[in-house]
Design a protein around this motif. Sequence first.
Motif, PDB file in Angstrom:
ATOM      1  N   TYR A  51       0.817  -1.087   0.002  1.00  0.00           N
ATOM      2  CA  TYR A  51      -0.004   0.097  -0.079  1.00  0.00           C
ATOM      3  C   TYR A  51       1.138   1.153   0.120  1.00  0.00           C
ATOM      4  O   TYR A  51       0.660   2.134  -0.844  1.00  0.00           O
TER       5      TYR A  51
ATOM      6  N   ASN B 283      -5.471   8.069   2.561  1.00  0.00           N
ATOM      7  CA  ASN B 283      -6.803   8.281   2.947  1.00  0.00           C
ATOM      8  C   ASN B 283      -7.469   6.966   3.204  1.00  0.00           C
ATOM      9  O   ASN B 283      -7.285   6.102   2.732  1.00  0.00           O
ATOM     10  N   PHE B 284      -8.439   7.060   3.809  1.00  0.00           N
ATOM     11  CA  PHE B 284      -9.370   6.014   4.204  1.00  0.00           C
ATOM     12  C   PHE B 284     -10.153   5.350   3.114  1.00  0.00           C
ATOM     13  O   PHE B 284     -10.144   4.101   2.958  1.00  0.00           O
ATOM     14  N   ALA B 285     -10.392   6.015   1.930  1.00  0.00           N
ATOM     15  CA  ALA B 285     -11.066   5.434   0.577  1.00  0.00           C
ATOM     16  C   ALA B 285     -10.160   4.680  -0.028  1.00  0.00           C
ATOM     17  O   ALA B 285     -10.370   3.391  -0.397  1.00  0.00           O
ATOM     18  N   SER B 286      -8.791   5.153  -0.442  1.00  0.00           N
ATOM     19  CA  SER B 286      -7.810   4.559  -1.035  1.00  0.00           C
ATOM     20  C   SER B 286      -7.562   3.282  -0.154  1.00  0.00           C
ATOM     21  O   SER B 286      -7.047   2.386  -0.855  1.00  0.00           O
ATOM     22  N   MET B 287      -7.010   3.328   1.000  1.00  0.00           N
ATOM     23  CA  MET B 287      -6.853   2.342   1.781  1.00  0.00           C
ATOM     24  C   MET B 287      -7.771   0.985   1.859  1.00  0.00           C
ATOM     25  O   MET B 287      -7.602   0.101   1.739  1.00  0.00           O
ATOM     26  N   ALA B 288      -9.185   1.555   1.920  1.00  0.00           N
ATOM     27  CA  ALA B 288     -10.112   0.485   2.061  1.00  0.00           C
ATOM     28  C   ALA B 288     -10.220  -0.208   0.600  1.00  0.00           C
ATOM     29  O   ALA B 288     -10.488  -1.521   0.650  1.00  0.00           O
TER      30      ALA B 288
ATOM     31  N   ASN C 116      -9.642  11.408  -6.454  1.00  0.00           N
ATOM     32  CA  ASN C 116     -10.996  11.244  -5.831  1.00  0.00           C
ATOM     33  C   ASN C 116     -11.617  12.620  -6.083  1.00  0.00           C
ATOM     34  O   ASN C 116     -11.405  13.699  -6.273  1.00  0.00           O
TER      35      ASN C 116
END
Length: 133
Positions: free
Chosen positions: A59, A73-78, A133
């Motif tokens: 990651y 950021n949370f979105a790309s990590m998820a 994003n």
Amino acid sequence: MMRALCKHFRRAAFVRFAINGGGVALVAVATYYLCAVILGWAPLLANFTAYVTQLVLGYQMHRIYSFRQGGANFASMARYILMSVSAFALNSLWVWLLTGLLGLASWTPIILMVAATPVMTFIVARHWVFRAN
């Protein structure tokens, strides 16, 4: 002119992805080989250990260097975790198919782990995980 520039950036992203992914894959393969072949662990346990190792390293490497995305950021990590789980499932399929079903040596899944799985992950990472994003 713009089309050529876009093509250059896509090619550059793929080269960065290949270099970073190659390094991450080597770490994962070395982990799998150490655990499965040298230590004699069950191939699927060795594969899971390699997966966790590459998840953390991958990651950060791809976010920072392959796709040059800013802060995590949370979105790309998820999305990365979902992509990674899919890649883990695909690698587990290779392990089961080659070692379980076909009875081949525990090192044989490595070939598909480094040849087939990365193609899928590049496409998904570029167009979904690290999209703007």
